[in-house]
Design an enzyme around this catalytic site. Structure first.
Site, mmCIF file in Angstrom:
data_model
loop_
_atom_site.group_PDB
_atom_site.id
_atom_site.type_symbol
_atom_site.label_atom_id
_atom_site.label_comp_id
_atom_site.label_asym_id
_atom_site.label_seq_id
_atom_site.Cartn_x
_atom_site.Cartn_y
_atom_site.Cartn_z
ATOM 1 N N LYS A 115 -2.218 -6.583 -2.406
ATOM 2 C CA LYS A 115 -3.345 -6.837 -1.493
ATOM 3 C C LYS A 115 -4.633 -6.365 -2.145
ATOM 4 O O LYS A 115 -4.619 -5.539 -3.073
ATOM 5 C CB LYS A 115 -3.160 -6.124 -0.153
ATOM 6 N N GLY A 169 -3.077 1.523 -8.330
ATOM 7 C CA GLY A 169 -4.240 0.668 -8.564
ATOM 8 C C GLY A 169 -5.084 0.276 -7.386
ATOM 9 O O GLY A 169 -6.059 -0.442 -7.533
ATOM 10 N N SER A 191 3.488 0.262 -1.519
ATOM 11 C CA SER A 191 3.672 -0.069 -0.103
ATOM 12 C C SER A 191 4.326 -1.430 0.041
ATOM 13 O O SER A 191 5.222 -1.637 0.857
ATOM 14 C CB SER A 191 2.312 -0.081 0.614
ATOM 15 N N ASP A 212 -0.542 1.916 4.341
ATOM 16 C CA ASP A 212 -0.737 0.586 3.755
ATOM 17 C C ASP A 212 0.489 -0.312 3.853
ATOM 18 O O ASP A 212 0.505 -1.392 3.274
ATOM 19 C CB ASP A 212 -1.072 0.731 2.255
HETATM 20 O O1 C5P Z 1 -0.628 6.992 4.380
HETATM 21 P P1 C5P Z 1 -0.668 7.179 2.895
HETATM 22 O O2 C5P Z 1 0.594 7.778 2.355
HETATM 23 O O3 C5P Z 1 -1.108 5.979 2.163
HETATM 24 O O4 C5P Z 1 -1.808 8.260 2.635
HETATM 25 C C1 C5P Z 1 -1.917 9.003 1.448
HETATM 26 C C2 C5P Z 1 -2.941 10.116 1.653
HETATM 27 O O5 C5P Z 1 -4.262 9.557 1.743
HETATM 28 C C3 C5P Z 1 -2.771 10.911 2.926
HETATM 29 O O6 C5P Z 1 -1.911 11.999 2.756
HETATM 30 C C4 C5P Z 1 -4.190 11.372 3.238
HETATM 31 O O7 C5P Z 1 -4.505 12.498 2.461
HETATM 32 C C5 C5P Z 1 -5.042 10.242 2.731
HETATM 33 N N1 C5P Z 1 -5.434 9.288 3.791
HETATM 34 C C6 C5P Z 1 -6.451 9.621 4.678
HETATM 35 N N2 C5P Z 1 -6.817 8.723 5.627
HETATM 36 C C7 C5P Z 1 -6.221 7.506 5.716
HETATM 37 C C8 C5P Z 1 -5.192 7.146 4.817
HETATM 38 C C9 C5P Z 1 -4.818 8.060 3.855
HETATM 39 O O8 C5P Z 1 -7.027 10.710 4.604
HETATM 40 N N3 C5P Z 1 -6.631 6.653 6.634
#
Ligand code: C5P
Length: 341
Positions: free
Chosen positions: A10, A97, A103, A136
């Site tokens: 994406k 990337g 995801s 994601d």
């Molecule tokens: O949900 P995901 O594993 O992709 O998120 C990785 C990290 O990115 C989270 O632990 C958080 O620190 C940060 N994050 C955030 N706000 C979001 C998505 C991710 O702060 N909306």
């Protein structure tokens, strides 16, 4: 027999970072758009126990930290099934990337595992598992043009955009998403941490973005099939509208100062004739949207010649995302892409 499935990438067309929430995540608004670049995932369900992950790229973990592992584990539990799950990931996409590769691999695993098991999860279970594993993931249960809200995990299908020619450049820099969010917080500290959720500046940014998206999508009168009513002119108008409404990715303001080489890639794509150029997610991927294939191919070639890995591709509307997910069902010819607008 194993089930093979494409795991598409994406891009983010605009990303607004809002207030930091009490759970530590940031409120987001973004438009996700699936593209044709993909990894290939193979899932095999056999007698036995355990989840095995094989990938030639040794940066891809093979233990519980792999999103595919976490999804497979949850799918087996939700369906109250035991067995051995073998997952093979053929990597074409960059590992870190901003293209959502990990995801997407995980959602591909979910869909392929259901097929292997000849059983289906409910739509609610699919979305729940996806959201539990990462912000994601849920977008890949929709495909096409998708509005992301909440921490990015709440997804709503938008009227599909036409298929644009797209160049994805992946400078060899690993940008950590949590670090990029932390940099954002340093740049925009909330006045009082306990008021994060109601910080007027952050909330305003989110609302402005939502209005811009609405204005962009409504200002450009493309047809419900996602195919512009008047050929390339409509697609071009849509892209120019995108620039005019000022839809951009907030991460650029923290990632570019830290990694000037990524900003240079954006500039190079702008110079090579892209109508709209942006960082995807927190990077390091930068993409450019083009109205013709030749300019896009030329731009990708030029970047590659300057040692920046780049590929020309197309954005993938929802119907094609689903119809081409399983390789055997590939029903289009490559040459047709040039005419899709
Ligand atoms: O949900 P995901 O594993 O992709 O998120 C990785 C990290 O990115 C989270 O632990 C958080 O620190 C940060 N994050 C955030 N706000 C979001 C998505 C991710 O702060 N909306």
């Amino acid at each position: 027999m194993a089930t093979a499935i494409r795991s598409y990438a994406k891009i983010n067309i605009g990303l607004k970072i809002g207030p930091k929430r009490e759970d530590g995540f940031h409120e987001l608004r973004t438009i996700y758009q699936t593209i044709e670049l993909a990894d290939m995932v193979r899932v095999d369900f056999q007698r036995g126990v355990g989840i095995d992950i094989n990938c030639k790229d040794n940066r891809v973990p093979s233990d519980e930290s792999n999103t595919c592992w976490r999804v497979a584990d949850r799918v087996l539990k939700a369906l109250k099934t035991r067995g051995k799950v073998k997952i093979t990931i053929e990597k074409n996409l960059p590992v870190q990337g901003g293209l959502g590769a990990a995801s997407s691999n995980a959602v591909a695993t979910m869909i392929a595992l259901e097929k292997e098991l000849k059983r289906q999860l409910s739509a609610e279970d699919r979305l729940r598992i996806a959201a539990e594993v990462g912000s994601d993931l849920p977008l890949f249960l929709m495909g096409g043009t998708v509005l992301g809200t909440g921490r990015g995990e709440q997804v709503f299908p938008l009227q599909d955009l036409p298929s644009f020619h797209c160049v994805v450049a992946t400078p060899d820099v690993g940008v950590s998403t949590p670090v990029a969010f932390a940099e954002w917080d340093k740049k925009w500290p909330a006045k009082l941490s306990r008021h994060h959720l109601t910080d007027p500046d952050s909330s305003d940014r989110i609302n402005t973005f939502s209005r811009s998206v609405y204005e962009w999508l409504n200002g450009s009168n493309f047809s419900a099939t996602g195919v512009p009513s008047q050929g390339w002119d409509r697609a071009e108008a849509l892209l120019l509208d995108l620039v005019r409404t000022g839809i951009e990715n907030d991460f650029e303001s923290v990632v570019f100062p830290k990694y000037p080489a990524i900003r240079e890639v954006k500039r190079a794509l702008e110079r090579s004739g892209a109508k709209y150029v942006s960082l995807s997610g927190s990077g390091s991927a930068v993409y450019g949207l083009f109205t013709d294939q030749e300019t896009a191919t030329q731009a990708a070639r030029q970047l590659s010649e300057n040692d920046v890995p780049a590929q020309a591709t197309v954005t993938l509307p929802r119907a094609r995302y689903w119809s081409e997910l399983f390789p055997a069902a590939k029903t289009y010819e490559m040459g047709r892409d040039a005419k899709i607008g």
